[in-house]
Design an enzyme around this catalytic site. Sequence first.
Site, short mmCIF file in Angstrom:
data_model
loop_
_atom_site.label_atom_id
_atom_site.label_comp_id
_atom_site.label_asym_id
_atom_site.label_seq_id
_atom_site.Cartn_x
_atom_site.Cartn_y
_atom_site.Cartn_z
N SER A 175 10.00 32.96 34.76
CA SER A 175 9.20 33.92 35.52
C SER A 175 8.21 33.18 36.40
O SER A 175 7.84 32.04 36.11
CB SER A 175 8.44 34.80 34.53
OG SER A 175 7.49 35.58 35.20
N THR A 230 6.47 44.50 40.15
CA THR A 230 5.59 43.97 39.12
C THR A 230 4.17 44.47 39.36
O THR A 230 3.84 44.93 40.44
CB THR A 230 5.64 42.43 39.15
OG1 THR A 230 6.99 42.03 38.92
CG2 THR A 230 4.78 41.76 38.11
N ASP A 262 16.53 37.16 37.13
CA ASP A 262 15.54 36.08 37.25
C ASP A 262 16.10 34.75 36.73
O ASP A 262 15.46 33.71 36.87
CB ASP A 262 14.26 36.43 36.49
CG ASP A 262 13.18 37.00 37.41
OD1 ASP A 262 13.46 37.17 38.60
OD2 ASP A 262 12.07 37.28 36.93
N GLY A 311 6.81 38.26 42.72
CA GLY A 311 7.97 37.39 42.55
C GLY A 311 7.60 35.93 42.74
O GLY A 311 6.56 35.48 42.26
N ARG A 371 8.41 38.69 27.29
CA ARG A 371 9.47 38.58 28.29
C ARG A 371 10.77 39.17 27.75
O ARG A 371 11.08 39.04 26.55
CB ARG A 371 9.68 37.09 28.61
CG ARG A 371 10.66 36.79 29.74
CD ARG A 371 10.13 37.22 31.07
NE ARG A 371 10.83 36.61 32.19
CZ ARG A 371 10.69 37.05 33.45
NH1 ARG A 371 9.90 38.08 33.72
NH2 ARG A 371 11.32 36.46 34.43
N1 GLU Z 1 10.38 39.27 37.78
C1 GLU Z 1 9.49 38.39 38.47
C2 GLU Z 1 8.96 37.35 37.53
O1 GLU Z 1 9.02 37.54 36.37
C3 GLU Z 1 8.36 39.10 39.07
C4 GLU Z 1 8.78 39.97 40.17
C5 GLU Z 1 7.61 40.51 40.93
O2 GLU Z 1 6.54 39.98 40.86
O3 GLU Z 1 7.78 41.50 41.60
O4 GLU Z 1 8.46 36.38 37.95
#
Ligand code: GLU
Length: 599
Positions: free
Chosen positions: A478, A414, A454, A501, A126
């Site tokens: 996350s 992601t 985040d 997300g 991360r």
């Molecule tokens: N940055 C988000 C996370 O770490 C993920 C974003 C996404 O899945 O598009 O949970």
Amino acid sequence: MRLSIAVLLGLLLANCSEPADTAAVPDNTAPAVVQTAVENAVDNIVVENTVATGDWDLGFMAAVANPYATDAAATMLARGGHAVDAAIAAHAVLGLVEPESSGLGGGGFMVLYEAESGEVRFLDGRETAPMAASIDMFMNDGEPMPYLQAWQSGRAVGVPGAVALYKLAHERYGQLDWAEIFQPAINLAREGFLVTEKMANYLPGIANIARLDENPGSAEYFYPNGEPLQAGDLLRNPEYAETLQAIVEQGPDAFYTGEIAEAIVASAQAEPNPGSLTMEDMAAYEAIERPAVCGPWRELTICSATPPSSGAMQIMVANLYDHLLPENASQEQQVQAFVDAQRLAYADRDYYFGDPDRVDVPVEQLLDPTYIESRASNPVAPDAMPEHGDPGMVLGEAAAAVFAPDSTREPAGTTHYSIVDSYGNAVSVTMTVESVFGSNRWAAGFLLNNEMTDFSRDYDPALPEAANAVRPGARPRSSMSPSILLDADGELYMVTGSPGGNSIPAYTAKTILATEDWGLSVQEAVDFPNIIARGQTVRVETGREPGQALADYLNEAGYDVQESEGENSGLHVIRVHPDHLEGAADPRREGTVMTTAPL
Ligand code: GLU
């Protein structure tokens, strides 16, 4: 639409199957088999021939979000590579061909099943906050910076973790040469690849809200001559090839110190809203091995990513679901139990989860069967706002923790992929740049993340700090939930995960419940409408059958239903059967599955 994707993928694969890296193929490989697989990858094929590599009789499988990257993974697997070799090769390609979703400028999580020991491991790559980051860095005059502004700011950029994660994983598990695994990506970057519809479709629209078409580097790359790239355009990225070559030759130091690090720091410190990222922050980065979180569900064990991620929610949702499920439940009742389980689990996740090196996240208490039973016996009324529980009180201990409410917002950028190698090892990997195209800031051939958004950006000095508050050097919470399930004998059973997300825990849990409880195949489970129940509303994907019927049922039952035509999941899943592997790629993205047939 479907046809045009197929045609495009056909073109992609035709280009991809040029054996550009034949010279690098060692003697023990069977490139012809991989070639066959590439030609057929559009249809998620099973290759008839087998590859004599590992000692496991189920062959290998890779389910990845882009055919070039699936091909890179399969190539490594066919050469006798470990799942980790395939994972790194696939991700180096994804960073090139799917830069809107992840890349060298971002980070991610790898959950790994070791066939030999039967252990599940978790590697945390991360991003970290710069040491000069402050709890109020996204506040302006007592108000949080509007999301669009925060997203595009230099403050959003954290130290990227991907390259350190590659190195840690490769040092522990790699079976192929460090140089060999980057070759497919380097070749594609030099010789060119065909832009996909997914990437091209974002470009006109994002130019209206973000700085991708203005920032130095990204503007020329994605908008040559001022016009957005089109699907099917041949695109080269020599700068990316150079960066990878430097990583091949000098290892992660090339990335975390020296010229590449300087380019990253300069881009993060550029206007508007410059960030504080320094060369010292870059040099201090380390990927971390943490224990995976594992918990029982029925006869299975669900393992996933511990905080700072939210993988524990998979165990929470599945066990809450069992308590909430009526006997002989109809499909609608199953979905309602799934909704209620999610509402409870999300409320706890939102409140308690943050960087475990900075706050005490009560994961063990939240997974305690007594707490789960008590939580399920107090479900939330359909029209009420779910509140977090207090496992400390239920378990007769001190209150779990006191935090300010969470205000984290996570849009989509992601990718997730699942790989099983021919020794029976597996990896479940979710990699991110946070929003689409990350911060839209460019350095050394790739985009920088905006992972700092985040964190909970809101800060009120009158309240206790949020679990997920911005803290110097910390990792933002996350939702990514790369998961591996084991069967009753502790053997590998399923590899699953998704981007999306805040919806990731919901997307991923659907694949577990749908395959285990709703009688669906892996592909049917992936295709099934996504249902996300976080907070007061329940989002139902009505664009897929039987989404509309489920939305109507939940509406009738009193839930605040939001109908959504499509969802941004990217589920890539593998299930292990006694005599074969079953895989699925999410039709909502452009992924493929490649595999060898059982020996
Ligand atoms: N940055 C988000 C996370 O770490 C993920 C974003 C996404 O899945 O598009 O949970």
